[in-house]
Design an enzyme around this catalytic site. Structure first.
Site, PDB file in Angstrom:
ATOM      1  N   GLU A 195      -3.346  16.436   8.638  1.00 32.71           N
ATOM      2  CA  GLU A 195      -4.483  16.512   7.511  1.00 32.71           C
ATOM      3  C   GLU A 195      -5.356  17.645   7.740  1.00 32.71           C
ATOM      4  O   GLU A 195      -6.416  17.690   8.122  1.00 32.71           O
ATOM      5  CB  GLU A 195      -5.500  15.277   7.776  1.00 32.71           C
ATOM      6  CG  GLU A 195      -4.684  13.841   7.566  1.00 32.71           C
ATOM      7  CD  GLU A 195      -5.574  12.593   7.717  1.00 32.71           C
ATOM      8  OE1 GLU A 195      -6.705  12.900   8.315  1.00 32.71           O
ATOM      9  OE2 GLU A 195      -5.027  11.517   7.233  1.00 32.71           O
ATOM     10  N   ASN A 236       1.879  16.614   8.906  1.00 34.75           N
ATOM     11  CA  ASN A 236       1.759  15.094   8.342  1.00 34.75           C
ATOM     12  C   ASN A 236       0.339  15.346   7.419  1.00 34.75           C
ATOM     13  O   ASN A 236      -0.628  15.709   8.039  1.00 34.75           O
ATOM     14  CB  ASN A 236       1.383  14.220   9.667  1.00 34.75           C
ATOM     15  CG  ASN A 236       1.831  12.851   9.176  1.00 34.75           C
ATOM     16  OD1 ASN A 236       2.468  12.434   8.311  1.00 34.75           O
ATOM     17  ND2 ASN A 236       0.742  11.883   9.505  1.00 34.75           N
ATOM     18  N   HIS A 272      -0.378   6.506   1.960  1.00 35.48           N
ATOM     19  CA  HIS A 272      -1.135   5.250   1.872  1.00 35.48           C
ATOM     20  C   HIS A 272      -1.615   5.023   0.447  1.00 35.48           C
ATOM     21  O   HIS A 272      -2.122   5.944  -0.327  1.00 35.48           O
ATOM     22  CB  HIS A 272      -2.472   5.520   2.538  1.00 35.48           C
ATOM     23  CG  HIS A 272      -2.609   5.530   4.029  1.00 35.48           C
ATOM     24  ND1 HIS A 272      -2.008   4.728   5.009  1.00 35.48           N
ATOM     25  CD2 HIS A 272      -2.542   6.649   4.785  1.00 35.48           C
ATOM     26  CE1 HIS A 272      -1.949   4.959   6.114  1.00 35.48           C
ATOM     27  NE2 HIS A 272      -2.194   6.316   6.140  1.00 35.48           N
ATOM     28  N   GLU A 302       3.448   6.777   6.967  1.00 34.06           N
ATOM     29  CA  GLU A 302       2.386   5.976   7.135  1.00 34.06           C
ATOM     30  C   GLU A 302       2.219   4.807   5.809  1.00 34.06           C
ATOM     31  O   GLU A 302       1.271   4.590   5.459  1.00 34.06           O
ATOM     32  CB  GLU A 302       0.790   6.403   7.508  1.00 34.06           C
ATOM     33  CG  GLU A 302       0.997   7.385   8.471  1.00 34.06           C
ATOM     34  CD  GLU A 302      -0.368   8.007   8.815  1.00 34.06           C
ATOM     35  OE1 GLU A 302      -1.349   7.628   8.567  1.00 34.06           O
ATOM     36  OE2 GLU A 302      -0.409   9.032   9.531  1.00 34.06           O
ATOM     37  N   ASP A 304       1.522   2.157   3.128  1.00 36.04           N
ATOM     38  CA  ASP A 304       1.058   0.684   2.991  1.00 36.04           C
ATOM     39  C   ASP A 304       0.641   0.839   1.448  1.00 36.04           C
ATOM     40  O   ASP A 304       0.216   1.792   0.997  1.00 36.04           O
ATOM     41  CB  ASP A 304      -0.103   0.304   4.056  1.00 36.04           C
ATOM     42  CG  ASP A 304      -1.164   1.413   4.286  1.00 36.04           C
ATOM     43  OD1 ASP A 304      -1.297   2.274   3.472  1.00 36.04           O
ATOM     44  OD2 ASP A 304      -1.978   1.425   5.339  1.00 36.04           O
TER      45      ASP A 304
HETATM   46  C1  GLA Z   1      -4.658   8.543   8.941  1.00 32.07           C
HETATM   47  C2  GLA Z   1      -4.053   8.702  10.391  1.00 32.07           C
HETATM   48  C3  GLA Z   1      -3.806   7.738  10.997  1.00 32.07           C
HETATM   49  C4  GLA Z   1      -4.451   6.647  10.776  1.00 32.07           C
HETATM   50  C5  GLA Z   1      -5.017   6.369   9.171  1.00 32.07           C
HETATM   51  C6  GLA Z   1      -5.842   5.193   9.105  1.00 32.07           C
HETATM   52  O1  GLA Z   1      -3.523   8.321   7.819  1.00 32.07           O
HETATM   53  O2  GLA Z   1      -2.997   9.837  10.323  1.00 32.07           O
HETATM   54  O3  GLA Z   1      -3.284   7.831  12.257  1.00 32.07           O
HETATM   55  O4  GLA Z   1      -5.733   6.761  11.574  1.00 32.07           O
HETATM   56  O5  GLA Z   1      -5.359   7.708   8.903  1.00 32.07           O
HETATM   57  O6  GLA Z   1      -5.893   4.268  10.236  1.00 32.07           O
END
Ligand code: GLA
Length: 400
Positions: A195, A236, A272, A302, A304
């Site tokens: 990020e 990422n 997400h 990640e 969800d």
């Molecule tokens: C970001 C991070 C993860 C996690 C999510 C929320 O996506 O990369 O490690 O902390 O936030 O849980």
């Protein structure tokens, strides 16, 4: 004369009864202890659960033995994974059981974040992540390392240390190289930087950017590569999967890195998302394709899919959730460079978004329609395209 004999018999019976009671108590204690002490290294693989619709381990009469995501993904040469938390891992048998039955790859959710793994300048805490990494290796699972450089989860000894630029560089280099060498040969891919950009594609004004300048990203990749030349190194982020300013910036950064020989092998799409935030699949495929042209892998890292409380009352919501999981899996399978499909947890019981039930197993470890959708797609779709080739230096590390 009879009384002493009776007394002796009574005494002997009493003695045997007491001995039996002691034996039973010992057995009970032993069983309880075995359960309590059952941490990863003691957990033996158990047969796959047959029941996909209920919460018990009873075989489903209709289906007989069913397959798992892991079994099906293997045939497609796909890494299918989940993030993993230490707390339920050490306390819930079902958590571990589903973990190794369904997945061939894990990302450790929190234990490798800087504040946890490096809480003091001279102290590294590897105990939690070692336990999880050892479990993965005992169960032939791959480990993604997460995450070496991020502006969240930083300990105060770093953020409040008032270090000069050169000192901050030294701290970051030592941190990266200590962690990567500790897991050399055990972690096959690292989220090196997490990020670093705003949605408009500009640099996030974070601690590392302010202290070192934009070159902290490139330096982090170089230092990680020095520590483990076989590891795959990823950038990422979120909102970087489709077509927008952030994904363009990342694409340009990688093109530049490739030209200048900065080691980078992949991009992580966190993904997400939510049922009312359907991902733009065409844009994702297009972005995957342009990264493939740079010989860059993609991992969905990640995933969800949120369902809010109001929506959760309807069956459609779970079908929509399943649809999004399925569409993203199909998109990944049809891209030559999408090698991993990783969810941010697998049970709604242990999700950072618990109240939005975003995962593929419910709070009682029952599979949801989303789980079945993934099974259906993995059962149907054709094999993994063999056109994408990893650079030879990292190909060996990627082989399953
Ligand atoms: C970001 C991070 C993860 C996690 C999510 C929320 O996506 O990369 O490690 O902390 O936030 O849980």
């Amino acid at each position: 004369m009879r009384l002493p004999v009776n007394r002796a018999l009574l005494f002997i019976s009493f003695f045997f009864a007491l001995a039996n009671i002691c034996l039973i108590i010992q057995l009970i204690n032993h069983t309880a202890e075995t359960r309590v002490n059952e941490t990863s290294r003691n957990v033996q693989p158990t047969p796959a659960l047959n029941n996909r619709s209920g919460g018990t381990d009873q075989p489903s009469p209709a289906s007989g033995k069913q397959t798992s995501l892991r079994e099906l993904a293997k045939k497609k040469n796909l890494l299918i994974g989940t993030s993993l938390r230490h707390w339920p891992f050490t306390r819930e048998h079902k958590y571990r059981e589903i973990l190794y039955r369904e997945f061939n790859t894990i990302t450790i959710e929190n234990a490798m974040k800087i504040e946890n793994i490096h809480p003091q300048p001279d102290h590294y805490n590897f105990s939690e992540s070692d336990l999880l990494v050892d479990f993965a290796s005992d169960h032939q699972m791959k480990v993604r390392g997460h995450t070496l450089v991020w502006d969240k989860g930083l300990p105060t000894w770093i953020t409040e240390g008032k270090y000069s630029k050169e000192e901050t560089k030294r701290i970051l280099k030592e941190h990266i190289q200590m962690i990567v060498s500790h897991y050399k040969g055990k972690v096959f891919a690292w989220d090196v930087v997490n990020e670093a950009f705003h949605d408009d594609g500009t640099y996030r004004d974070n601690f590392w950017f302010r202290s070192i300048g934009p070159e902290y990203i490139e330096l982090a990749f170089r230092w990680a590569h020095e520590a483990d030349p076989d590891a795959l190194l990823f950038y990422n982020d979120y909102n970087n999967e489709g077509s927008n300013a952030k994904s363009d910036t990342i694409y340009q950064m990688i093109s530049d890195f490739k030209k200048r020989g900065v080691p980078i092998h992949g991009v992580g799409f966190q993904l997400h998302t939510a049922i009312d935030q359907k991902p733009d699949l065409k844009a994702i495929s297009k972005n995957m394709k342009r990264l493939a042209d740079l010989n860059i892998q993609v991992h969905i890292t990640e995933l969800d899919v949120k369902v809010n409380k109001k929506q959760a009352a309807t069956k459609e919501a779970w079908d929509q959730q399943a649809e999004i999981y399925g569409d993203l899996l199909k998109t990944c399978l049809s891209a030559s460079n999408c090698k991993a499909f990783i969810m941010w947890g697998f049970t709604d019981r242990h999700s950072w978004l618990e109240e939005y039930s975003p995962l593929i197993f419910d709070k009682n470890y029952n599979p949801k329609p989303a789980y079945q959708k993934l099974i259906d797609i993995l059962s149907q779709s054709a094999g993994f395209p063999a056109t994408f080739r990893l650079p030879s230096s990292v190909a060996a590390a990627h082989r399953s």
